[in-house]
Design a protein around this motif. Sequence first.
Motif, PDB file in Angstrom:
ATOM      1  N   TRP A 133       0.808  -1.218   0.000  1.00 54.31           N
ATOM      2  CA  TRP A 133       0.000   0.000   0.000  1.00 54.31           C
ATOM      3  C   TRP A 133       0.843   1.271   0.000  1.00 54.31           C
ATOM      4  CZ3 TRP A 133       0.176  -3.768   3.674  1.00 54.31           C
ATOM      5  CH2 TRP A 133       0.840  -3.471   4.865  1.00 54.31           C
ATOM      6  N   HIS A 134       2.141   1.152   0.247  1.00 57.62           N
ATOM      7  CA  HIS A 134       2.997   2.339   0.222  1.00 57.62           C
ATOM      8  C   HIS A 134       3.053   2.962  -1.170  1.00 57.62           C
ATOM      9  CE1 HIS A 134       5.400   1.513   4.167  1.00 57.62           C
ATOM     10  NE2 HIS A 134       4.112   1.645   4.344  1.00 57.62           N
ATOM     11  N   ALA A 135       2.746   2.168  -2.193  1.00 57.74           N
ATOM     12  CA  ALA A 135       2.700   2.708  -3.552  1.00 57.74           C
ATOM     13  C   ALA A 135       1.580   3.743  -3.698  1.00 57.74           C
ATOM     14  CB  ALA A 135       2.508   1.584  -4.565  1.00 57.74           C
ATOM     15  N   TYR A 136       0.622   3.695  -2.773  1.00 58.72           N
ATOM     16  CA  TYR A 136      -0.517   4.621  -2.807  1.00 58.72           C
ATOM     17  C   TYR A 136      -0.430   5.656  -1.678  1.00 58.72           C
ATOM     18  CZ  TYR A 136      -2.473   0.913  -5.737  1.00 58.72           C
ATOM     19  OH  TYR A 136      -2.683  -0.015  -6.720  1.00 58.72           O
ATOM     20  N   THR A 166     -17.292   3.819  -3.343  1.00 55.74           N
ATOM     21  CA  THR A 166     -16.287   4.884  -3.319  1.00 55.74           C
ATOM     22  C   THR A 166     -16.857   6.185  -3.858  1.00 55.74           C
ATOM     23  OG1 THR A 166     -14.504   3.255  -3.597  1.00 55.74           O
ATOM     24  CG2 THR A 166     -13.979   5.552  -4.082  1.00 55.74           C
ATOM     25  N   ARG A 167     -17.580   6.102  -4.943  1.00 56.26           N
ATOM     26  CA  ARG A 167     -18.178   7.301  -5.521  1.00 56.26           C
ATOM     27  C   ARG A 167     -19.197   7.927  -4.579  1.00 56.26           C
ATOM     28  NH1 ARG A 167     -19.193   5.018 -11.652  1.00 56.26           N
ATOM     29  NH2 ARG A 167     -17.260   5.794 -12.590  1.00 56.26           N
ATOM     30  N   ALA A 168     -19.975   7.081  -3.902  1.00 55.95           N
ATOM     31  CA  ALA A 168     -20.994   7.598  -2.984  1.00 55.95           C
ATOM     32  C   ALA A 168     -20.358   8.246  -1.758  1.00 55.95           C
ATOM     33  CB  ALA A 168     -21.931   6.474  -2.566  1.00 55.95           C
ATOM     34  N   GLU A 222     -11.993  10.774 -11.393  1.00 51.83           N
ATOM     35  CA  GLU A 222     -12.150   9.374 -11.786  1.00 51.83           C
ATOM     36  C   GLU A 222     -10.865   8.578 -11.614  1.00 51.83           C
ATOM     37  OE1 GLU A 222     -14.610   6.268 -12.862  1.00 51.83           O
ATOM     38  OE2 GLU A 222     -15.089   8.372 -12.411  1.00 51.83           O
ATOM     39  N   GLY A 223      -9.717   9.196 -11.881  1.00 56.24           N
ATOM     40  CA  GLY A 223      -8.453   8.497 -11.720  1.00 56.24           C
ATOM     41  C   GLY A 223      -8.210   8.058 -10.287  1.00 56.24           C
ATOM     42  N   GLN A 224      -8.573   8.909  -9.329  1.00 55.57           N
ATOM     43  CA  GLN A 224      -8.393   8.559  -7.920  1.00 55.57           C
ATOM     44  C   GLN A 224      -9.397   7.488  -7.493  1.00 55.57           C
ATOM     45  OE1 GLN A 224      -8.036  11.860  -5.196  1.00 55.57           O
ATOM     46  NE2 GLN A 224      -6.861  13.081  -6.664  1.00 55.57           N
ATOM     47  N   VAL A 225     -10.597   7.540  -8.062  1.00 62.89           N
ATOM     48  CA  VAL A 225     -11.573   6.489  -7.789  1.00 62.89           C
ATOM     49  C   VAL A 225     -11.012   5.143  -8.242  1.00 62.89           C
ATOM     50  CG1 VAL A 225     -13.858   5.559  -8.363  1.00 62.89           C
ATOM     51  CG2 VAL A 225     -13.579   8.008  -7.908  1.00 62.89           C
ATOM     52  N   ASP A 226     -10.415   5.124  -9.437  1.00 65.15           N
ATOM     53  CA  ASP A 226      -9.816   3.890  -9.958  1.00 65.15           C
ATOM     54  C   ASP A 226      -8.749   3.355  -9.005  1.00 65.15           C
ATOM     55  OD1 ASP A 226     -11.377   4.049 -12.233  1.00 65.15           O
ATOM     56  OD2 ASP A 226      -9.811   4.993 -13.451  1.00 65.15           O
ATOM     57  N   LEU A 260      -8.402   3.924  -5.751  1.00 68.00           N
ATOM     58  CA  LEU A 260      -8.996   3.461  -4.495  1.00 68.00           C
ATOM     59  C   LEU A 260      -9.655   2.096  -4.670  1.00 68.00           C
ATOM     60  CD1 LEU A 260     -10.482   6.777  -3.077  1.00 68.00           C
ATOM     61  CD2 LEU A 260      -8.568   5.456  -2.150  1.00 68.00           C
ATOM     62  N   VAL A 261     -10.257   1.874  -5.819  1.00 70.49           N
ATOM     63  CA  VAL A 261     -10.839   0.562  -6.103  1.00 70.49           C
ATOM     64  C   VAL A 261      -9.728  -0.483  -6.193  1.00 70.49           C
ATOM     65  CG1 VAL A 261     -12.097  -0.826  -7.798  1.00 70.49           C
ATOM     66  CG2 VAL A 261     -12.909   1.468  -7.212  1.00 70.49           C
ATOM     67  N   GLN A 262      -8.612  -0.127  -6.810  1.00 74.96           N
ATOM     68  CA  GLN A 262      -7.468  -1.044  -6.888  1.00 74.96           C
ATOM     69  C   GLN A 262      -6.975  -1.420  -5.497  1.00 74.96           C
ATOM     70  OE1 GLN A 262      -4.431   0.684  -9.379  1.00 74.96           O
ATOM     71  NE2 GLN A 262      -5.822   0.966 -11.105  1.00 74.96           N
ATOM     72  N   VAL A 263      -6.929  -0.433  -4.610  1.00 73.10           N
ATOM     73  CA  VAL A 263      -6.516  -0.689  -3.228  1.00 73.10           C
ATOM     74  C   VAL A 263      -7.487  -1.657  -2.562  1.00 73.10           C
ATOM     75  CG1 VAL A 263      -6.264   0.336  -0.943  1.00 73.10           C
ATOM     76  CG2 VAL A 263      -5.284   1.482  -2.931  1.00 73.10           C
ATOM     77  N   ARG A 264      -8.781  -1.414  -2.740  1.00 76.52           N
ATOM     78  CA  ARG A 264      -9.800  -2.282  -2.137  1.00 76.52           C
ATOM     79  C   ARG A 264      -9.638  -3.721  -2.624  1.00 76.52           C
ATOM     80  NH1 ARG A 264     -14.657  -0.740   0.044  1.00 76.52           N
ATOM     81  NH2 ARG A 264     -13.374   1.022   0.654  1.00 76.52           N
ATOM     82  N   LEU A 265      -9.394  -3.891  -3.894  1.00 77.14           N
ATOM     83  CA  LEU A 265      -9.244  -5.237  -4.447  1.00 77.14           C
ATOM     84  C   LEU A 265      -7.933  -5.876  -3.999  1.00 77.14           C
ATOM     85  CD1 LEU A 265     -10.569  -4.652  -8.076  1.00 77.14           C
ATOM     86  CD2 LEU A 265     -11.817  -5.467  -6.066  1.00 77.14           C
TER      87      LEU A 265
END
Length: 287
Positions: free
Chosen positions: A91-94, A137-139, A146-150, A152-157
């Motif tokens: 997660w340090h990459a984020y 995430t959007r809610a 949109e890039g940050q949403v992407d 955050l979804v990657q982090v969740r997965l």
Amino acid sequence: MKYGPAVRRRKLGAELRALRDRAGLTSGEVAQLVGWHQSKVSRIETGASSAKPADVGVLLDAYEVRDPQRRALFEALAGADGDGAARHQWWHAYKGLLPPEYRDFISLESQACRVRTLETAVVPGLLQTPEYARAVTRAALDGLPEGQVDELVQVRLARQDVLRGDPPLELSAVLDEAVLRRPVGGYGVMGRQLRRLVEVAQLPHVSLQVLPFAAGGHVGLTGPFLIFSFPNIADLDVVVLDHLTSSLYLERKEDLKAYTEAFNSLQEQALSAEDSLEYIAGIGDGA
């Protein structure tokens, strides 16, 4: 704190003190052995000061702790960034995207051997589909690019890898029926999410139970919570309460006892794991 929240600082200090006691050394003897002032040893053991990962390594050497897995857990409690904990630090990459509280939560999650959670509004993050995670995430973060949403979804997965580890994380979840009925992302997204729950719940290390509306009032009405348990280190359970902008960590024995009893009570009120699967599948068929 730079090297982790107070809960981890105090837990780490208590465990280091126990190791010193088992080694038959006084704090003064340890200080002399490693070339520190005695007050530094005392501050680390009481949690008054943060322990740098390098300092923890020095103490583990002094106490002759050689087991790599155990050392990695101690170093992770100190917020280790070194090679020994590299596999737990993806997660340090984020780092520029994730607030410190979230990074610390992921760190605890990556080291836990068991998680017990009550969810009253959304599907647990470890069980979310990509499209459901995106909708949540959007809610929650309306207006985020949109890039940050992407990302955050990657982090969740990526967090979900703990369920495929060796050994995998043991997950026990009690879901209020509202979690299953709320069409986050729309009925199509929700239907696929429910089918995902049925699929994951059949894993031997995952237990899902539904708390139906018919159960009426229950202790979980005060809000969702999560209990982390850890291997190799005694008395390290931590309760996490999530808020909109932060997380609260509870470590007192009375708090742990209260939330453990609450979770046990909720499991008793909830449908059995087998009946819960049928219940979820039934709602999914109608979604």
